[in-house]
Write a protein that holds these residues in place. Structure first.
Motif, PDB file in Angstrom:
ATOM      1  N   MET A  44       0.706  -1.233  -0.161  1.00 19.36           N
ATOM      2  CA  MET A  44      -0.130   0.109   0.032  1.00 19.36           C
ATOM      3  C   MET A  44       0.928   1.399  -0.340  1.00 19.36           C
ATOM      4  O   MET A  44       1.651   1.233   0.694  1.00 19.36           O
ATOM      5  N   LYS A  45       0.696   2.277  -0.978  1.00 19.45           N
ATOM      6  CA  LYS A  45       1.330   3.305  -1.210  1.00 19.45           C
ATOM      7  C   LYS A  45       0.562   4.796  -0.707  1.00 19.45           C
ATOM      8  O   LYS A  45      -0.426   4.828  -1.280  1.00 19.45           O
ATOM      9  N   LEU A  46       1.123   5.209   0.578  1.00 21.61           N
ATOM     10  CA  LEU A  46       0.230   6.201   1.098  1.00 21.61           C
ATOM     11  C   LEU A  46       1.038   7.567   0.841  1.00 21.61           C
ATOM     12  O   LEU A  46       2.325   7.754   1.135  1.00 21.61           O
ATOM     13  N   LEU A  47       0.558   8.766   0.677  1.00 19.66           N
ATOM     14  CA  LEU A  47       1.118  10.152   0.479  1.00 19.66           C
ATOM     15  C   LEU A  47       0.656  10.961   1.495  1.00 19.66           C
ATOM     16  O   LEU A  47      -0.538  11.165   1.889  1.00 19.66           O
ATOM     17  N   VAL A  48       1.460  11.450   2.240  1.00 15.18           N
ATOM     18  CA  VAL A  48       1.446  12.748   3.335  1.00 15.18           C
ATOM     19  C   VAL A  48       1.553  14.098   2.658  1.00 15.18           C
ATOM     20  O   VAL A  48       2.876  14.157   2.223  1.00 15.18           O
ATOM     21  N   LEU A  49       0.818  14.626   2.788  1.00 15.78           N
ATOM     22  CA  LEU A  49       0.958  16.222   1.998  1.00 15.78           C
ATOM     23  C   LEU A  49       0.849  17.259   3.067  1.00 15.78           C
ATOM     24  O   LEU A  49      -0.137  17.292   3.900  1.00 15.78           O
ATOM     25  N   HIS A  50       1.824  18.086   3.538  1.00  8.73           N
ATOM     26  CA  HIS A  50       2.174  19.145   4.151  1.00  8.73           C
ATOM     27  C   HIS A  50       1.901  20.591   3.529  1.00  8.73           C
ATOM     28  O   HIS A  50       2.864  20.805   2.614  1.00  8.73           O
ATOM     29  N   GLY A  51       0.949  21.286   3.540  1.00  5.18           N
ATOM     30  CA  GLY A  51       1.077  22.641   2.997  1.00  5.18           C
ATOM     31  C   GLY A  51       1.857  23.679   3.620  1.00  5.18           C
ATOM     32  O   GLY A  51       2.775  23.556   4.187  1.00  5.18           O
ATOM     33  N   VAL A  52       1.238  25.188   3.183  1.00 10.29           N
ATOM     34  CA  VAL A  52       1.812  26.068   3.466  1.00 10.29           C
ATOM     35  C   VAL A  52       2.154  26.401   4.835  1.00 10.29           C
ATOM     36  O   VAL A  52       1.562  26.368   5.835  1.00 10.29           O
ATOM     37  N   ASN A  53       3.345  26.796   5.116  1.00 13.20           N
ATOM     38  CA  ASN A  53       3.967  27.101   6.586  1.00 13.20           C
ATOM     39  C   ASN A  53       3.946  26.071   7.542  1.00 13.20           C
ATOM     40  O   ASN A  53       4.758  26.334   8.596  1.00 13.20           O
ATOM     41  N   LEU A  54       3.863  24.838   7.137  1.00 11.94           N
ATOM     42  CA  LEU A  54       4.054  23.582   7.824  1.00 11.94           C
ATOM     43  C   LEU A  54       5.535  23.249   8.035  1.00 11.94           C
ATOM     44  O   LEU A  54       5.880  22.761   9.198  1.00 11.94           O
ATOM     45  N   ASN A  55       6.280  23.809   7.220  1.00 13.61           N
ATOM     46  CA  ASN A  55       7.928  23.584   7.573  1.00 13.61           C
ATOM     47  C   ASN A  55       8.104  24.459   8.815  1.00 13.61           C
ATOM     48  O   ASN A  55       9.367  24.016   9.193  1.00 13.61           O
ATOM     49  N   MET A  56       7.308  25.089   9.516  1.00 12.64           N
ATOM     50  CA  MET A  56       7.569  25.944  10.591  1.00 12.64           C
ATOM     51  C   MET A  56       7.286  25.509  11.872  1.00 12.64           C
ATOM     52  O   MET A  56       7.360  26.003  12.796  1.00 12.64           O
ATOM     53  N   PHE A  57       6.624  24.282  11.503  1.00 15.71           N
ATOM     54  CA  PHE A  57       6.313  23.567  12.973  1.00 15.71           C
ATOM     55  C   PHE A  57       7.532  23.581  13.988  1.00 15.71           C
ATOM     56  O   PHE A  57       8.528  23.222  13.589  1.00 15.71           O
TER      57      PHE A  57
END
Length: 149
Positions: free
Chosen positions: A1-14
């Motif tokens: 099973m291949k799942l993709l997790v997508l993180h959007g705008v500004n989430l690199n700043m967590f």
């Protein structure tokens, strides 16, 4: 099973941004936790983050071409503003689970509306990093059900 997790705008700043709402975990911490849980559940997971709306749409298009089995998404502020991301997600033929670290329904009124929620199998919010982990568990269940059909 291949799942993709997508993180959007500004989430690199967590971990640096508004710890009262988002805690102190970094995006790397979140991705590490997701990969660990995915391994425990026996599924593959790829994590992708971008601050560019078009790049997120293109990654969703690639997920469609790759026949991803499921998508876990925290689109950040785009949740409340982006018809383009909503329309890209609508192309997918796999389950989508929306997640948020904070409880978007207990925050500012503009955050209460999600363009993603109507096309998602479900939404998990308000549990910090656990929102992602609960969301991944839910996505695996949804994807297993979809594969059986």
């Amino acid at each position: 099973m291949k799942l993709l997790v997508l993180h959007g705008v500004n989430l690199n700043m967590f971990g640096q941004r508004d710890p009262a709402h988002y805690g102190t975990a970094t995006l790397a911490d979140i991705d590490t936790g997701l990969r660990s849980l995915a391994q425990e559940l026996g599924v593959g997971v790829e994590c992708f983050q971008t601050n560019h709306e078009g790049a997120l749409c293109e990654r969703i298009h690639q997920a469609h071409r790759d026949a991803a089995d499921g998508v876990l998404i925290n689109a950040g502020a785009w949740t409340h503003t982006s018809l383009a991301i909503r329309d890209a997600l609508a192309i997918l033929r796999c389950p989508i689970v929306e997640v948020h670290m904070s409880n978007i329904h207990a925050r500012e009124p503009f955050r209460h509306r999600s363009f993603i929620a109507p096309i998602a199998a479900g939404q998990v919010c308000g549990f910090g990093v656990d929102s992602y982990l609960l969301g991944l568990r839910a996505l695996v269940g949804q994807a297993q059900t979809a594969i059986k059909k």
